[in-house]
Design an enzyme around this catalytic site. Structure first.
Site, PDB file in Angstrom:
ATOM      1  N   ARG A 160      44.717  42.045  83.111  1.00  0.00           N
ATOM      2  CA  ARG A 160      44.727  43.340  83.784  1.00  0.00           C
ATOM      3  C   ARG A 160      43.322  43.615  84.312  1.00  0.00           C
ATOM      4  O   ARG A 160      42.412  43.969  83.584  1.00  0.00           O
ATOM      5  CB  ARG A 160      45.147  44.428  82.775  1.00  0.00           C
ATOM      6  N   HIS A 170      44.354  50.513  82.438  1.00  0.00           N
ATOM      7  CA  HIS A 170      45.759  50.569  82.035  1.00  0.00           C
ATOM      8  C   HIS A 170      46.527  51.523  82.955  1.00  0.00           C
ATOM      9  O   HIS A 170      47.583  51.182  83.484  1.00  0.00           O
ATOM     10  CB  HIS A 170      45.871  51.037  80.590  1.00  0.00           C
ATOM     11  N   TYR A 203      35.893  49.820  76.220  1.00  0.00           N
ATOM     12  CA  TYR A 203      36.370  48.896  75.185  1.00  0.00           C
ATOM     13  C   TYR A 203      36.337  47.420  75.565  1.00  0.00           C
ATOM     14  O   TYR A 203      36.668  46.570  74.749  1.00  0.00           O
ATOM     15  CB  TYR A 203      37.786  49.283  74.744  1.00  0.00           C
TER      16      TYR A 203
END
Length: 375
Positions: A265, A269, A278
């Protein structure tokens, strides 16, 4: 355990790949396919247009035209390869990121916008398009797909070359949801013609895939008694070949099958997420070298199957699609408040009718009461 985690990180020796990140054609003893120059140009066009529409959707959300957007950046090959492997009578159950699969099933990007603008739950006919409405609840579509595929078997729609098959899309994070496992149990017990297509993009929002499993995801299929395959999710040819094989297995009555499309990805998100909190930038840079579109472009050039005029035409078409998407979005009418009630039941309910009348009467007391809009 350590070997399993390492394989999860690196792709592993079992990774099916037909087109390397450098654009080199790779053979495979089980899943090699022949593609014509025209077919490969078509796959390239699909990925470029879908990416451009995705980037426009992202920009529209940032400018306040959409409430949220779910990017697919980096997963174009996983979706286009799987989407183009389907036959017209095959059924697909998406999650909420399958804009590329929707494109392959004839769903225009404009049809998806209402979901993210908050004006509808999906504007296409899932029966006519053979593409179910988006599912927001994580993993729930696996139960829906299992039931549908079981129905295909019960009705005798499998068993030969003309048989039907179903495919369900979900992410690595969904594999920790009970609905996914229940769908696999039922599908295995009833030999449902269902392909479980897991797009492992390495991150379930902020949780890495190592938090989802101690072994590679595709190996989980053995616990249910059906085959699992890991494919390079950034390789559109490999995704096409493996999915085509899996769908044929299912339509002949040999399902189910689990496919783990090993991809990444490249964006957040959703537009409400900040991935810089993160994950490290060097991880992102490493995956940029495996870009699904660039490897096809390089191969087309190396084989002299496309020239600069072709690439320019595709880019112009993509920009035109984005402009159309933007114009459509900013001019979308707000639905009339009555629609909240009119689309609940197929037949009018006295309770809902009373609630509707009370609500509309309440709204009429405001000076700026909704004067019209789409019902």
């Amino acid at each position: 355990m350590i070997a399993g985690l390492r394989a999860t990180t690196e792709g592993g020796a079992d990774l099916v790949q037909l087109l390397s990140p450098e654009g080199e054609r790779v053979s495979h003893p089980a899943f090699d396919i022949e593609v014509t120059p025209e077919e490969l140009r078509g796959l390239y066009r699909d990925m470029v247009l879908v990416r451009r529409a995705d980037r426009e959707g992202n920009a529209l959300q940032r400018q306040g035209q959409l409430g949220i957007w779910v990017p697919l950046l980096g997963q174009e090959a996983a979706q286009i390869g799987a989407g183009r492997a389907m036959r017209p009578n095959d059924m697909a159950f998406p999650s909420y990121r399958e804009h590329g699969v929707a494109w392959c099933k004839g769903i225009q990007p404009t049809d998806i916008l209402g979901i993210f603008r908050g004006t509808d739950h999906g504007s296409w006919d899932p029966i006519a398009t053979r593409f179910h409405l988006y599912t927001i609840v994580i993993g729930n579509q696996c139960l829906n797909a299992a039931g549908y595929a079981m129905g295909q078997r019960f009705e005798g729609k499998v068993g030969d070359d003309d048989g039907e098959a179903t495919i369900v899309f979900f992410g690595d994070g969904a594999t920790s949801q009970g609905d996914v496992h229940e769908g696999m149990v039922w599908s295995a017990v009833y030999d449902a013609p269902l392909v479980f297509y897991c797009q492992n993009n390495q991150w379930a929002i902020s949780e890495p895939v190592e938090r989802q499993t101690r072994v590679p995801l595709y190996e989980r299929a053995r616990g249910y008694g059906f085959p699992g395959i890991r494919v390079d999710g950034n390789d559109v040819l490999a995704c096409l070949a493996v999915t085509r094989w899996a769908m044929d297995e299912c339509r002949h009555g040999n399902g189910p099958v689990l496919i783990e499309a090993f991809t990444y990805r490249m964006d957040a998100h959703t537009t409400s997420d900040d991935p810089t909190r993160y994950r490290l930038s060097d991880e992102l840079e490493a995956w940029k070298l495996k870009d699904p579109i660039e490897r096809v472009r390089v191969h087309l050039v190396k084989q002299q199957w496309a020239d600069q005029e072709f690439f320019d035409q595709v880019q112009a078409e993509a920009d035109e699609l984005a402009a159309h998407l933007r114009e459509f979005c900013v001019n979308m009418p707000d639905p009339h408040p009555e629609r909240i009630f009119s689309r609940v039941y197929a037949e009018e309910s006295p309770v809902v009718r009373r609630e509707r009348d009370e609500f509309l009467d309440y709204l009429s007391g405001f000076a700026d009461a909704h004067a019209g809009g789409e019902r």
